[in-house]
Motif scaffolding. Sequence first.
Motif, short mmCIF file in Angstrom:
data_model
loop_
_atom_site.label_atom_id
_atom_site.label_comp_id
_atom_site.label_asym_id
_atom_site.label_seq_id
_atom_site.Cartn_x
_atom_site.Cartn_y
_atom_site.Cartn_z
N VAL A 213 -10.03 11.63 4.03
CA VAL A 213 -8.93 12.45 4.53
C VAL A 213 -8.90 13.76 3.73
O VAL A 213 -9.44 13.84 2.63
CB VAL A 213 -7.57 11.73 4.40
CG1 VAL A 213 -7.56 10.48 5.27
CG2 VAL A 213 -7.27 11.36 2.95
N ARG A 214 -8.26 14.74 4.31
CA ARG A 214 -8.20 16.07 3.70
C ARG A 214 -6.76 16.59 3.76
O ARG A 214 -6.11 16.53 4.81
CB ARG A 214 -9.13 17.03 4.46
CG ARG A 214 -9.10 18.49 3.99
CD ARG A 214 -9.99 19.32 4.92
NE ARG A 214 -9.94 20.74 4.64
CZ ARG A 214 -10.78 21.37 3.83
NH1 ARG A 214 -11.73 20.70 3.21
NH2 ARG A 214 -10.68 22.68 3.63
N PHE A 215 -6.29 17.08 2.63
CA PHE A 215 -4.96 17.67 2.55
C PHE A 215 -5.13 19.14 2.16
O PHE A 215 -5.86 19.46 1.22
CB PHE A 215 -4.10 16.95 1.50
CG PHE A 215 -3.93 15.48 1.76
CD1 PHE A 215 -3.02 15.03 2.69
CD2 PHE A 215 -4.70 14.55 1.06
CE1 PHE A 215 -2.86 13.68 2.94
CE2 PHE A 215 -4.55 13.20 1.30
CZ PHE A 215 -3.62 12.76 2.24
N ASP A 216 -4.46 20.02 2.88
CA ASP A 216 -4.61 21.47 2.71
C ASP A 216 -3.23 22.08 2.50
O ASP A 216 -2.38 22.03 3.39
CB ASP A 216 -5.30 22.06 3.94
CG ASP A 216 -5.62 23.53 3.79
OD1 ASP A 216 -5.08 24.17 2.87
OD2 ASP A 216 -6.39 24.06 4.62
N THR A 217 -3.01 22.65 1.32
CA THR A 217 -1.68 23.17 0.97
C THR A 217 -1.78 24.62 0.51
O THR A 217 -2.62 24.96 -0.32
CB THR A 217 -1.06 22.35 -0.18
OG1 THR A 217 -1.00 20.99 0.21
CG2 THR A 217 0.34 22.85 -0.51
N SER A 218 -0.91 25.47 1.04
CA SER A 218 -0.80 26.83 0.57
C SER A 218 -0.22 26.83 -0.83
O SER A 218 0.83 26.22 -1.08
CB SER A 218 0.11 27.65 1.51
OG SER A 218 0.59 28.81 0.86
#
Length: 213
Positions: free
Chosen positions: A189-194
Amino acid sequence: LNENGSGRGSLDIQLDPVFVAYLSDIGMGFGAAAEAPLFDVAAVEEAFAGRPGVALDSISVSGRDRLILEISFDSVEHVLAMEGQSLARFLRFERTEGFRRLAAEIDRRAIEHFTDLSGMDPVVVESLMPPDPQMSRREYQDHLAWALEEYAGDRPLELVFRESRIITNLVPSGQVVRLDGGARNGDGVRFDTSLVEAVTTPAPLRYSVVFVP
């Protein structure tokens, strides 16, 4: 991440050229040389040496703008217990007979906690944080633009802010059955946060993954 809570991971920090120029000037203001390292390798090694059950397998610095760590750990639960509330506030690992769940909450305090591991000067890190905890995302970007505009050259600062992100890839040893705040990415899984959003959010950004061994 294995079903028993052990695993291995890597941390790759890449600083934008705008921030490198800014941080260099901040460092010189405190008496550092113009080309002084922005990452303190000895401080990182010392931080991991005091954490039983977590091994710093390798550490490398590329130029002045990139730090790469490779780590391994015996048990997420042991690491969390050892760190106490300082880390449990941001990260949790739960085990039942049928599933495993890893959950994280990201906000300004979480970012400050994890940047401690990078060996960056706390004064420098603090200088990049919102001076007012109540600042909105737009107010914070305006604040940063005032500080960084002379370092940006022809590059729009909006692009710098948009590309400043925390990317987390997790590969669990089992079948993912639930995912919150992320997306499937091959076997993991991939989590992308500014990054801007993370340090200005009024409520923690929540992420979790549940997998069946």
